[in-house]
Design an enzyme around this catalytic site. Sequence first.
Site, PDB file in Angstrom:
ATOM      1  CD  GLU A 484      15.738  30.057  25.903  1.00  0.00           C
ATOM      2  OE1 GLU A 484      15.683  28.848  26.043  1.00  0.00           O
ATOM      3  OE2 GLU A 484      15.082  30.837  26.620  1.00  0.00           O
ATOM      4  CD  GLU A 763      18.532  26.188  31.733  1.00  0.00           C
ATOM      5  OE1 GLU A 763      18.784  25.175  31.036  1.00  0.00           O
ATOM      6  OE2 GLU A 763      17.676  27.038  31.432  1.00  0.00           O
TER       7      GLU A 763
HETATM    8  C1  BGC Z   1      16.228  30.902  29.823  1.00  0.00           C
HETATM    9  C2  BGC Z   1      16.611  31.659  31.015  1.00  0.00           C
HETATM   10  C3  BGC Z   1      15.599  32.673  31.341  1.00  0.00           C
HETATM   11  C4  BGC Z   1      14.323  31.960  31.561  1.00  0.00           C
HETATM   12  C5  BGC Z   1      13.178  32.797  31.975  1.00  0.00           C
HETATM   13  C6  BGC Z   1      14.901  30.271  30.025  1.00  0.00           C
HETATM   14  O1  BGC Z   1      14.453  29.620  28.899  1.00  0.00           O
HETATM   15  O2  BGC Z   1      17.195  30.013  29.429  1.00  0.00           O
HETATM   16  O3  BGC Z   1      17.802  31.616  31.515  1.00  0.00           O
HETATM   17  O4  BGC Z   1      15.922  33.598  32.288  1.00  0.00           O
HETATM   18  O5  BGC Z   1      13.949  31.177  30.460  1.00  0.00           O
HETATM   19  O6  BGC Z   1      12.665  32.197  33.027  1.00  0.00           O
END
Ligand code: BGC
Length: 915
Positions: A484, A763
Amino acid sequence: MKSPSFRVGRLRCDYLDQPLGLDERVPRLSWQMESKRRGARQTAYRILVASSPELLAQGQGDRWDSGLVESDQSNQIDYAGRPLDSRALCYWQVSVTDELGSVAVSAPTRWTMGLLNRSDWTAEWIAADPAALERDAWAKVPTLKQPGTPGWFRKEFTVDGEVRQATLYVSARGLVEVSLGGQRISPDALVPEWTDYHRRIHYRTYDVSERVQTGANAIGAVLGDGWWSGFVGWQETRGRYGDLTNSLMVQLEVELTDGRLLTIGSDRSWRMDIGPIQTSDFMRGEAYDARREQAGWNRPGFDDRHWLPARVVAAPKALLVAQRSAAVGVESMLEPVSMTKLGPKQFIFDLGQNITGWVHLQAKAKAGTTVTIRHGERLNPDGTLYTSNLRTATSTDTYVFKGEGTEVWEPRFTFHGFQYVELVGLTEAAAGGAVLGCAAGSICPPAGTFNCSHAGVNRLWLNGLWSQRDNFLSVPTDCPQRDERLGWTGDAQVFLRTATYNRDVAGFFTKWMIDVEDAQTPAGIFPDVAPRVKEDKNFMGLDDLGGAAGWADAGIIVPWTLWRVYGDRRMMARHWPAMTKWLNYLERTNPDGIRRRKLGNNYGDWLCIPTDTTFRTHSPMKCLLATAYWADDAAKMERMARELGKKADERRFRAMFLRVRRAFQKTYVLDNGRLSVETQTAYLLALGMNLLPEALRSAAAERLVELIRDAGWHLSTGFIGVSQLNPILTQVGRADLAYRLLLEDTYPSWLYPVKHGATTIWERWDGWTAKDGFYDVWMNSFNHYSLGSVGEWLFRHVAGIELDPDAPGFNRFVLKPYPGKGLSRAQATFQSSQGEISSSWRLSGDTFSWEVVVPPNSSALISIPTTGKAPVTEGGRPLRRSPGLRSFGREEGWAVCRAGPGTYKFRSTWKHPVR
Ligand code: BGC
């Protein structure tokens, strides 16, 4: 004249220390007074900018002499001298007069201008000859599913005179590492940085005067994939910019002492070959075979007859722009805290810290020995490396030994997020001491420190700092490990205030805000990720990465925050049209004042509790959140318009705020102060964004407290609500509850991960729980800074270093700590534009002792916590008799005064409120 009792230091040009190759035609100059004397203030300054150090030494500002300017301004003064051309050398210094009439002169420093016009570039863009790959069975021909093989380029040239000065400019579509005479020209990594390459590509400028010699020289360049052609985002395919060919441009300009100018530019006379890097990619890692090294390839005299001529390719249409922020590099090297044997030739190293970067390998082995290096953030219960949360990022490096003594290696064009390293292929003797962790990122200068009497809270703050270091890599990414690593705007905006306390991120966000604007759609929609990545409909149905509430609004929040914290007006002015376009869009799409249409991926209060990871769905809570952000955008725009003197805009955005607020109240606010949507975040937004009628605020605050109580005195906020939680509780008079949440260590809480060994911010609240183990691997990073946005509160309210609501840039600021149960002391420092602010308090029994430092040329509104009528002292004297203090007052619970520069020691009596 008497010798001054102060010095002038920390000279910076456009936020940078001695930047080279600027393309800002009106750079801004800043400095600081350095003095411990109470009351030290600047009353006047004079800036001299000269074209040579000699002229500057003679006091001649041939480029600019500001003359004596009576002003206390020392932050971001616009250059107002002769227009600056390409390559201009600007040597400068400033003399400052203080309030006693003494004058101090800074040491000289410099900045240089870059190549401002296309026509300044005579070099050509060159790429690998595909024949090099074809003739070499070993090399990997890049395909959409297969990362490429870096190309190695070289050029020899002769200098027939004495070098006065040499400057090297370099850019690439891909990543490039340049060397001269066999040595890297700089420790910068991953050059050039990530931008929307369709719109702009960075170049960098290096002073290589010491590297170019009279006689024979050689330039070497290694060119890899990076963001340009490698795997970026979810790993479906590489080549987000539609072109898998990497290319580079180098222009070396050498000025000789006899006045001649030599230019060596990349062109078809450069030669290239396939070197020891078989593949290199951010997600997949790097494969290196040291047996294929060609000794001396980047030094003069190497026989390159078997190399092929480089191929000239078309120059990009995108703008070539100078890099304006701190480079990516290795900031620290970590020694493992343990090495565990898993099997024959299989070891796990624990760095003791989750980092972003790569391994520095140092070992001895027979030629042909292959060592495989895998990276992970956690271990499985059986002690093996946990990598399933990396999704499709394999994050594996391999190194093949050439068998010549101790070999030292670091990968060049990849990075990983990891605390644990698995090394396979070396004997125990060789593996011992073989691994160091290189912690890499954009090296933003340190700004703040925080420390208190609670070890867990200290670790929490440190975890936020590490997650910032690990994720500020060219752009503010969400995470550094899985497939990501994108510049998610929501994460960045929610953490921004915290980030400014930890590090000087002014340059970093100045650059990134350009990425945000580059990603804005013609309709005015700000993105969810910047730089924009080609929409990838295969990924979870996300096809339109833009416009989500709390994410896209970063387009307003970033310029706002940089103005508030750094006093940066230029950024607001530059992005004003883009910001206006965004609000026009919101207004156009939501005529009734409730933001319920065009919400894009609509993440809501992402990862709140109970876990909500739905996107693209609507709910009353999501519309409430979106509407609150819209109102707040409008309020910020109103205030910024006032600052910029845009009267009509000020009126327009005031009216917009009131209209949206009215709609908000009509739709969501009940007569008793409750909201029709009841989550902690809903109340936090309503209170924090000034969306409630005054009369209902305290009822709403009480209800917020009830919701926290109903959650067993736990938080339930997600990405959006979490940054507001403790600041708002403090504002509504419930600092005691903010402390309670801070110090809670059962799930869900900030300290729960800390208690379980976290070294970065996770996270999700439930990334790992004792009850359920690891959360599902589809989305479970252990290095996401968003939930660490409580760092802001530690500085603002625990230590009490806070912005003045009416004055940007910390020239005037507020010192107001809120002591609370569970901490007997707290201490923070912060490098403001005027110098270091410091606040350090201790509570013993009922005695509150507090030492503060107000930097020169600034002033602070100071609130000293006090209960009852007991006297408050400074330096053992009643406040009123302390020199440097004035404007005394009392508020319920506080003694108030204003302080000029200096160090002050307060003492008061303070008791915890009884509830
Ligand atoms: C990310 C985030 C991001 C989110 C959007 C995720 O996959 O890691 O931190 O803000 O998607 O909701």
